[in-house]
Scaffold this motif. Structure first.
Motif, short mmCIF file in Angstrom:
data_model
loop_
_atom_site.label_atom_id
_atom_site.label_comp_id
_atom_site.label_asym_id
_atom_site.label_seq_id
_atom_site.Cartn_x
_atom_site.Cartn_y
_atom_site.Cartn_z
N VAL A 1 0.84 -1.21 0.00
CA VAL A 1 0.00 0.00 0.00
C VAL A 1 0.87 1.25 0.00
CG1 VAL A 1 -1.61 1.33 1.41
CG2 VAL A 1 -2.02 -1.10 1.02
N LEU A 2 1.91 1.29 0.83
CA LEU A 2 2.80 2.45 0.86
C LEU A 2 3.55 2.61 -0.46
CD1 LEU A 2 4.25 2.25 4.47
CD2 LEU A 2 2.62 3.91 3.56
N LEU A 3 3.96 1.51 -1.05
CA LEU A 3 4.63 1.56 -2.34
C LEU A 3 3.70 2.09 -3.43
CD1 LEU A 3 7.42 0.77 -3.51
CD2 LEU A 3 6.39 -1.40 -4.16
N PHE A 4 2.45 1.68 -3.39
CA PHE A 4 1.45 2.15 -4.34
C PHE A 4 1.20 3.65 -4.18
CE2 PHE A 4 -3.05 2.59 -5.73
CZ PHE A 4 -2.87 2.23 -7.05
N LEU A 5 1.10 4.13 -2.94
CA LEU A 5 0.91 5.56 -2.70
C LEU A 5 2.11 6.37 -3.18
CD1 LEU A 5 -0.75 5.51 0.82
CD2 LEU A 5 -1.84 6.07 -1.36
N PHE A 6 3.30 5.85 -2.93
CA PHE A 6 4.51 6.53 -3.40
C PHE A 6 4.53 6.60 -4.92
CE2 PHE A 6 8.99 6.29 -4.71
CZ PHE A 6 9.47 7.46 -4.14
N LEU A 7 4.12 5.53 -5.57
CA LEU A 7 4.08 5.50 -7.03
C LEU A 7 3.09 6.53 -7.57
CD1 LEU A 7 5.02 4.06 -9.62
CD2 LEU A 7 3.09 2.52 -9.33
N ILE A 8 1.94 6.66 -6.95
CA ILE A 8 0.95 7.64 -7.39
C ILE A 8 1.50 9.06 -7.24
CG2 ILE A 8 -1.29 8.66 -6.79
CD1 ILE A 8 -2.29 5.85 -6.24
N VAL A 9 2.15 9.34 -6.12
CA VAL A 9 2.73 10.68 -5.90
C VAL A 9 3.79 10.97 -6.94
CG1 VAL A 9 4.12 12.05 -4.31
CG2 VAL A 9 2.17 10.75 -3.46
N MET A 10 4.64 10.01 -7.24
CA MET A 10 5.69 10.21 -8.24
C MET A 10 5.11 10.41 -9.63
SD MET A 10 8.65 10.39 -6.93
CE MET A 10 7.95 11.24 -5.54
N ILE A 11 4.03 9.72 -9.96
CA ILE A 11 3.38 9.91 -11.26
C ILE A 11 2.86 11.32 -11.39
CG2 ILE A 11 1.34 9.27 -12.62
CD1 ILE A 11 1.85 6.36 -11.73
#
Length: 55
Positions: free
Chosen positions: A22-32
């Motif tokens: 979940v944290l990795l997914f949130l980080f990915l969304i922020v980076m996108i």
């Protein structure tokens, strides 16, 4: 008896794995979103970063 039934229903490793995903997914969304903002207007983004570092 209660401890064994509690430990069989709660899997700590699975909880850590889910939290990590979940944290990795949130980080990915922020980076996108940051990359899209950079692609849309690269000069404004670089100007604000250099301006804030000079202040």
């Amino acid at each position: 008896m209660d401890d064994s039934s509690l430990s069989s229903t709660v899997d700590v490793d699975k909880g850590f794995a889910i939290a990590f995903v979940v944290l990795l997914f949130l980080f990915l969304i922020v980076m996108i979103f940051r990359c899209v903002k950079l692609v849309k207007n690269p000069y404004e983004t670089t100007f604000t970063t250099t301006e804030s570092s000079l202040s």
